[in-house]
Design a protein around this motif. Structure first.
Motif, PDB file in Angstrom:
ATOM      1  N   ALA A 181       0.830  -1.207   0.000  1.00 17.21           N
ATOM      2  CA  ALA A 181       0.000   0.000   0.000  1.00 17.21           C
ATOM      3  C   ALA A 181       0.867   1.261   0.000  1.00 17.21           C
ATOM      4  CB  ALA A 181      -0.927   0.002   1.213  1.00 17.21           C
ATOM      5  N   HIS A 182       2.024   1.201   0.651  1.00 19.47           N
ATOM      6  CA  HIS A 182       2.923   2.356   0.761  1.00 19.47           C
ATOM      7  C   HIS A 182       3.559   2.709  -0.580  1.00 19.47           C
ATOM      8  CE1 HIS A 182       5.700   5.109   2.747  1.00 19.47           C
ATOM      9  NE2 HIS A 182       6.692   4.526   2.091  1.00 19.47           N
ATOM     10  N   ASP A 183       4.064   1.694  -1.291  1.00 18.82           N
ATOM     11  CA  ASP A 183       4.754   1.938  -2.567  1.00 18.82           C
ATOM     12  C   ASP A 183       4.569   0.718  -3.473  1.00 18.82           C
ATOM     13  OD1 ASP A 183       6.436   2.655  -4.640  1.00 18.82           O
ATOM     14  OD2 ASP A 183       7.980   3.454  -3.310  1.00 18.82           O
ATOM     15  N   PRO A 184       3.425   0.631  -4.150  1.00 22.06           N
ATOM     16  CA  PRO A 184       3.106  -0.566  -4.934  1.00 22.06           C
ATOM     17  C   PRO A 184       4.112  -0.880  -6.052  1.00 22.06           C
ATOM     18  CG  PRO A 184       1.254   0.972  -4.932  1.00 22.06           C
ATOM     19  CD  PRO A 184       2.352   1.609  -4.182  1.00 22.06           C
ATOM     20  N   LEU A 185       4.578   0.123  -6.773  1.00 25.68           N
ATOM     21  CA  LEU A 185       5.514  -0.140  -7.876  1.00 25.68           C
ATOM     22  C   LEU A 185       6.831  -0.717  -7.368  1.00 25.68           C
ATOM     23  CD1 LEU A 185       4.934   2.993 -10.135  1.00 25.68           C
ATOM     24  CD2 LEU A 185       4.123   0.665 -10.489  1.00 25.68           C
ATOM     25  N   LEU A 186       7.360  -0.129  -6.316  1.00 23.87           N
ATOM     26  CA  LEU A 186       8.620  -0.597  -5.752  1.00 23.87           C
ATOM     27  C   LEU A 186       8.479  -2.014  -5.212  1.00 23.87           C
ATOM     28  CD1 LEU A 186      11.553  -0.090  -4.776  1.00 23.87           C
ATOM     29  CD2 LEU A 186      10.528   0.695  -2.628  1.00 23.87           C
ATOM     30  N   VAL A 187       7.439  -2.259  -4.432  1.00 20.16           N
ATOM     31  CA  VAL A 187       7.259  -3.573  -3.811  1.00 20.16           C
ATOM     32  C   VAL A 187       7.059  -4.650  -4.879  1.00 20.16           C
ATOM     33  CG1 VAL A 187       5.759  -4.945  -2.303  1.00 20.16           C
ATOM     34  CG2 VAL A 187       6.460  -2.646  -1.618  1.00 20.16           C
ATOM     35  N   LYS A 188       6.292  -4.349  -5.910  1.00 16.77           N
ATOM     36  CA  LYS A 188       6.099  -5.332  -6.988  1.00 16.77           C
ATOM     37  C   LYS A 188       7.403  -5.597  -7.727  1.00 16.77           C
ATOM     38  CE  LYS A 188       1.214  -4.414  -7.693  1.00 16.77           C
ATOM     39  NZ  LYS A 188       0.205  -3.860  -8.620  1.00 16.77           N
ATOM     40  N   ARG A 189       8.209  -4.554  -7.947  1.00 17.34           N
ATOM     41  CA  ARG A 189       9.501  -4.750  -8.606  1.00 17.34           C
ATOM     42  C   ARG A 189      10.422  -5.615  -7.751  1.00 17.34           C
ATOM     43  NH1 ARG A 189      14.423  -2.172  -8.258  1.00 17.34           N
ATOM     44  NH2 ARG A 189      13.587  -0.444  -7.069  1.00 17.34           N
ATOM     45  N   LEU A 190      10.462  -5.346  -6.441  1.00 20.93           N
ATOM     46  CA  LEU A 190      11.318  -6.134  -5.552  1.00 20.93           C
ATOM     47  C   LEU A 190      10.849  -7.582  -5.470  1.00 20.93           C
ATOM     48  CD1 LEU A 190      11.855  -3.523  -2.705  1.00 20.93           C
ATOM     49  CD2 LEU A 190      13.510  -4.237  -4.450  1.00 20.93           C
ATOM     50  N   ARG A 191       9.541  -7.795  -5.457  1.00 22.64           N
ATOM     51  CA  ARG A 191       9.007  -9.170  -5.453  1.00 22.64           C
ATOM     52  C   ARG A 191       9.374  -9.894  -6.749  1.00 22.64           C
ATOM     53  NH1 ARG A 191       2.805  -8.406  -3.182  1.00 22.64           N
ATOM     54  NH2 ARG A 191       3.352  -7.998  -1.006  1.00 22.64           N
ATOM     55  N   ARG A 192       9.276  -9.190  -7.874  1.00 24.11           N
ATOM     56  CA  ARG A 192       9.602  -9.779  -9.169  1.00 24.11           C
ATOM     57  C   ARG A 192      11.082 -10.162  -9.226  1.00 24.11           C
ATOM     58  NH1 ARG A 192       7.215  -5.929 -11.678  1.00 24.11           N
ATOM     59  NH2 ARG A 192       9.084  -4.747 -12.140  1.00 24.11           N
ATOM     60  N   LEU A 193      11.956  -9.285  -8.748  1.00 28.48           N
ATOM     61  CA  LEU A 193      13.390  -9.586  -8.725  1.00 28.48           C
ATOM     62  C   LEU A 193      13.698 -10.771  -7.816  1.00 28.48           C
ATOM     63  CD1 LEU A 193      14.809  -5.958  -8.575  1.00 28.48           C
ATOM     64  CD2 LEU A 193      14.977  -7.558 -10.490  1.00 28.48           C
ATOM     65  N   ARG A 194      13.040 -10.823  -6.672  1.00 31.57           N
ATOM     66  CA  ARG A 194      13.254 -11.938  -5.744  1.00 31.57           C
ATOM     67  C   ARG A 194      12.819 -13.251  -6.381  1.00 31.57           C
ATOM     68  NH1 ARG A 194       9.957 -11.880  -0.227  1.00 31.57           N
ATOM     69  NH2 ARG A 194       8.293 -12.066  -1.754  1.00 31.57           N
ATOM     70  N   ALA A 195      11.664 -13.251  -7.042  1.00 31.99           N
ATOM     71  CA  ALA A 195      11.167 -14.465  -7.692  1.00 31.99           C
ATOM     72  C   ALA A 195      12.110 -14.916  -8.802  1.00 31.99           C
ATOM     73  CB  ALA A 195       9.761 -14.226  -8.234  1.00 31.99           C
ATOM     74  N   ALA A 196      12.663 -13.973  -9.557  1.00 31.47           N
ATOM     75  CA  ALA A 196      13.610 -14.321 -10.628  1.00 31.47           C
ATOM     76  C   ALA A 196      14.871 -14.952 -10.045  1.00 31.47           C
ATOM     77  CB  ALA A 196      13.953 -13.083 -11.448  1.00 31.47           C
ATOM     78  N   ARG A 197      15.363 -14.402  -8.940  1.00 31.09           N
ATOM     79  CA  ARG A 197      16.546 -14.990  -8.291  1.00 31.09           C
ATOM     80  C   ARG A 197      16.249 -16.389  -7.778  1.00 31.09           C
ATOM     81  NH1 ARG A 197      17.084  -9.687  -6.360  1.00 31.09           N
ATOM     82  NH2 ARG A 197      16.074 -10.271  -4.416  1.00 31.09           N
ATOM     83  N   GLN A 198      15.055 -16.586  -7.216  1.00 32.42           N
ATOM     84  CA  GLN A 198      14.681 -17.914  -6.712  1.00 32.42           C
ATOM     85  C   GLN A 198      14.593 -18.926  -7.850  1.00 32.42           C
ATOM     86  OE1 GLN A 198      11.065 -16.895  -4.630  1.00 32.42           O
ATOM     87  NE2 GLN A 198      12.112 -16.741  -2.662  1.00 32.42           N
ATOM     88  N   ARG A 199      14.009 -18.507  -8.996  1.00 41.43           N
ATOM     89  CA  ARG A 199      13.917 -19.404 -10.153  1.00 41.43           C
ATOM     90  C   ARG A 199      15.306 -19.773 -10.660  1.00 41.43           C
ATOM     91  NH1 ARG A 199       9.716 -15.993 -11.515  1.00 41.43           N
ATOM     92  NH2 ARG A 199      11.054 -14.830 -12.946  1.00 41.43           N
ATOM     93  N   ALA A 200      16.186 -18.800 -10.750  1.00 43.45           N
ATOM     94  CA  ALA A 200      17.539 -19.062 -11.224  1.00 43.45           C
ATOM     95  C   ALA A 200      18.286 -19.994 -10.277  1.00 43.45           C
ATOM     96  CB  ALA A 200      18.299 -17.750 -11.387  1.00 43.45           C
ATOM     97  N   ARG A 201      18.114 -19.785  -8.984  1.00 41.20           N
ATOM     98  CA  ARG A 201      18.768 -20.638  -7.990  1.00 41.20           C
ATOM     99  C   ARG A 201      18.256 -22.076  -8.088  1.00 41.20           C
ATOM    100  NH1 ARG A 201      18.714 -17.024  -4.319  1.00 41.20           N
ATOM    101  NH2 ARG A 201      16.649 -17.451  -3.524  1.00 41.20           N
ATOM    102  N   SER A 202      16.949 -22.233  -8.243  1.00 39.27           N
ATOM    103  CA  SER A 202      16.359 -23.569  -8.376  1.00 39.27           C
ATOM    104  C   SER A 202      16.827 -24.249  -9.657  1.00 39.27           C
ATOM    105  CB  SER A 202      14.835 -23.486  -8.373  1.00 39.27           C
ATOM    106  OG  SER A 202      14.372 -23.033  -7.135  1.00 39.27           O
ATOM    107  N   ALA A 203      16.896 -23.504 -10.740  1.00 37.50           N
ATOM    108  CA  ALA A 203      17.343 -24.062 -12.013  1.00 37.50           C
ATOM    109  C   ALA A 203      18.783 -24.529 -11.914  1.00 37.50           C
ATOM    110  CB  ALA A 203      17.182 -23.033 -13.112  1.00 37.50           C
ATOM    111  N   ARG A 204      19.630 -23.753 -11.252  1.00 40.20           N
ATOM    112  CA  ARG A 204      21.037 -24.158 -11.089  1.00 40.20           C
ATOM    113  C   ARG A 204      21.132 -25.460 -10.306  1.00 40.20           C
ATOM    114  NH1 ARG A 204      22.050 -18.724 -10.054  1.00 40.20           N
ATOM    115  NH2 ARG A 204      22.145 -19.138  -7.825  1.00 40.20           N
TER     116      ARG A 204
END
Length: 102
Positions: free
Chosen positions: A73-96
């Motif tokens: 609610a405080h900063d939707p664009l920032l929080v969504k971007r940070l969540r997206r980056l975290r999910a991408a890192r998790q996918r890459a880590r799992s793939a490795r």
């Protein structure tokens, strides 16, 4: 934005309205994450200087914070971007781990 500008509190951070359930530190962390860093070491040093915590602890707090609805609610664009980056890192880590190319 360079680290000299990023480490100081600017008027843009103060202009963000306070959201119920979000502490001053949580708001400051979200404000801090809005900045872009040229060099990785500069951000870690700024974390130590501004929040008096290690980079590891900072990222633990940040990951818990971006899961909270108050942060969204405080900063939707920032929080969504940070969540997206975290999910991408998790996918890459799992793939490795599985030996899959992403």
């Amino acid at each position: 934005m360079d680290s000299a500008n990023a480490s100081s509190s600017g008027p843009a951070e103060a202009a963000q309205p306070a959201v119920a359930g979000l502490s001053d530190r949580d708001g400051a962390i979200l404000g801090f994450e809005r900045h872009w860093w040229k060099y990785a070491g500069a951000k870690e040093q700024a974390i130590r200087d501004q929040f008096q915590m290690s980079a590891t602890r900072y990222y633990q707090v940040l990951n818990a914070l971006i899961d909270r609805p108050e942060a969204l609610a405080h900063d939707p664009l920032l929080v969504k971007r940070l969540r997206r980056l975290r999910a991408a890192r998790q996918r890459a880590r799992s793939a490795r781990r599985l030996g899959i190319e992403v």
